[in-house]
Design an enzyme around this catalytic site. Structure first.
Site: not given
Ligand code: EPZ
Length: 423
Positions: A123, A22-23, A401, A118, A309
């Site tokens: 961030r 994803k990233n 997500r 968030c 993560d």
């Protein structure tokens, strides 16, 4: 809202294919803005975040064709029809902010909503903006929007980041490839996703050297071509399934997972008593559940350190260890929100500032839980798979997500997990 219901206790046995990261995909998608020719991404994950990025790109004039069966996304920005990324599209997902650099480099100006904070931390994007200023852009913040202009183009610059930022490294690369002259980026992030982005940009005709080290050198070019690139395997997805197999026990092959991308996690897993072996097709994870796990201390750090993560998932694993584990989170200031939810299953976790002390227990017992971010949600799934009885994970949209086909992948390995749709 959908929820996931897990009846814990079944070991995991089978093969889990690891999809594209994803990233990485999100930044590769932004790279489509840099060329008028088509950029085709293979091994593309079909996630809420990647669909969301595609929606933003479409609003900027990028033609999008998603061939889902082939896991391929074709994007063509023949012309940029808008250089404005509105609040509604940026606020839902921070990575959309990454369109600023490519728009600035290609069109000479852009107006992009500030992403805002968030759940895991404030961030800020100050490093991104300072880098663009160093490259000659005029930056103003007005009513929550970044207005950036470099009407005669961006200029190469020598930029030393005060600390390592994945996003600022990638975003600056995305702009510097089309700048006039040479750019040197010092103290950059070394994540595999950075290397993947550099490989894709070079395939498009960019001149990027040093990705994967702490210094990247970029020779600006006047235009980029299109081409085809396969998204790197998702090390966070792979790491999550590895941890789940460690917690629930069993024998799982993570197909496509890369040993060299998961060194810090593999060290923690082995110290905890989980077997990890590299095979030609991926990583083999084995654990005999009759043996108690051992406690392990670790600290999250930029790559090649332990990834933030995977911190929540590793915490779920260590809840079962025979003793006390200490976890230090150094990347984000508020990333222990899963701790009180894990406690609902019976975990013993004391959080003091950026350190969590996990006192292992012999068993966790299922309960309804709720999570506030993507990785926290999946840590609750990991805990639920290894707990006794039924765990219901609410707010499943977080999982969607970042984890494609999560329930199906676990079910194929024998887990009792299902999604309940809310009418
Ligand atoms: C990326 O976020 C990932 N997101 C995150 O994954 C990941 O946790 C993080 O890198 C660290 O590995 C994406 O790739 C979309 P940073 P990013 O810039 O780029 C501070 C997930 O769950 N900072 O390396 O935003 C920042 O606040 C997500 O998939 C500034 O102060 O991370 C943080 O404390 C969550 N100013 C630290 O640096 C800046 O201008 C590192 O952030 C930029 C960052």
């Amino acid at each position: 809202m959908d929820r996931i219901v897990i009846t814990g206790g079944a070991p995991l046995n089978g093969t889990i294919p690891i999809f594209g990261a994803k990233n990485s995909a999100l930044k590769l998608q932004a790279a489509a803005l840099l060329s008028s020719e088509p950029l085709v991404l293979e091994n593309m994950p079909d996630l809420a975040d990647s669909r969301f990025m595609a929606q933003l790109l479409a609003s900027l004039g990028v033609e999008i064709a998603w061939i889902k069966e082939a896991r391929t996304l074709r994007m063509q920005a023949a012309e940029i029809s808008s250089t404005i990324a509105p609040y509604d599209l940026v606020r839902k997902m921070r990575a959309t902010f990454n369109v600023l650099g490519p728009l600035l480099a290609r069109a000479g100006h852009a107006t992009v909503s500030l992403p805002g904070g968030c759940a895991i931390g404030a961030r800020p994007v100050d490093l991104h903006l300072k880098a663009f200023e160093a490259m000659g852009a005029d930056i103003h913040i007005e009513q929550g929007y970044v207005k950036a202009a470099a009407l005669r183009g961006l200029k190469g610059a020598d930029i030393e980041f005060p600390f390592v930022s994945v996003g600022a490294t990638e975003h600056t690369m995305l702009a510097a490839v089309l700048a006039h002259g040479d750019t040197v980026l010092r103290n950059v992030a070394r994540e595999p996703e950075i290397v993947d982005l550099a490989d894709c940009l070079n395939m498009m005709g960019a001149r990027v050297e040093g990705a994967g080290t702490d210094e990247i050198r970029i020779q600006g070019v006047t235009s980029l071509a299109g081409g085809k690139h396969a998204v790197v395997a998702d090390r966070i997805e792979a790491g999550t399934y590895a941890i789940a197999a460690g917690a629930a026990g069993g024998n799982v092959l993570l197909q496509g997972a890369r040993f060299e991308h998961l060194g810090a996690l593999i060290k923690v897993l082995r110290e905890a008593g989980v077997e990890v072996d590299a095979e030609s097709r991926g990583l083999r994870i084995k654990r005999d559940r009759t043996q108690r796990l051992q406690p392990v201390d670790f600290t999250t750090e930029p790559f090649p350190g332990f990834p933030t993560d995977l911190q929540a998932q590793a915490m779920a694993l260590l809840c079962f260890a025979d003793g006390e584990s200490r976890i230090r989170e150094t990347i984000f200031e508020n990333r222990f929100m899963h701790a009180p939810e894990l406690a609902r299953l019976g975990a013993q976790i004391a959080v003091h500032g950026n350190e969590a002390v996990v006192t292992g227990v012999e068993r966790l017992v299922g309960a309804p839980v709720m999570a506030t971010d993507l990785r926290a949600s999946v840590s609750l799934v990991v805990a639920g798979l290894a707990a006794e009885g039924e765990t219901t994970v609410n707010r499943v949209y977080h999982l969607d997500r970042g984890f494609e086909g999560l329930e199906a992948k676990f079910r194929a390995c024998g887990a009792r997990i299902e999604r309940q749709k809310e009418e």
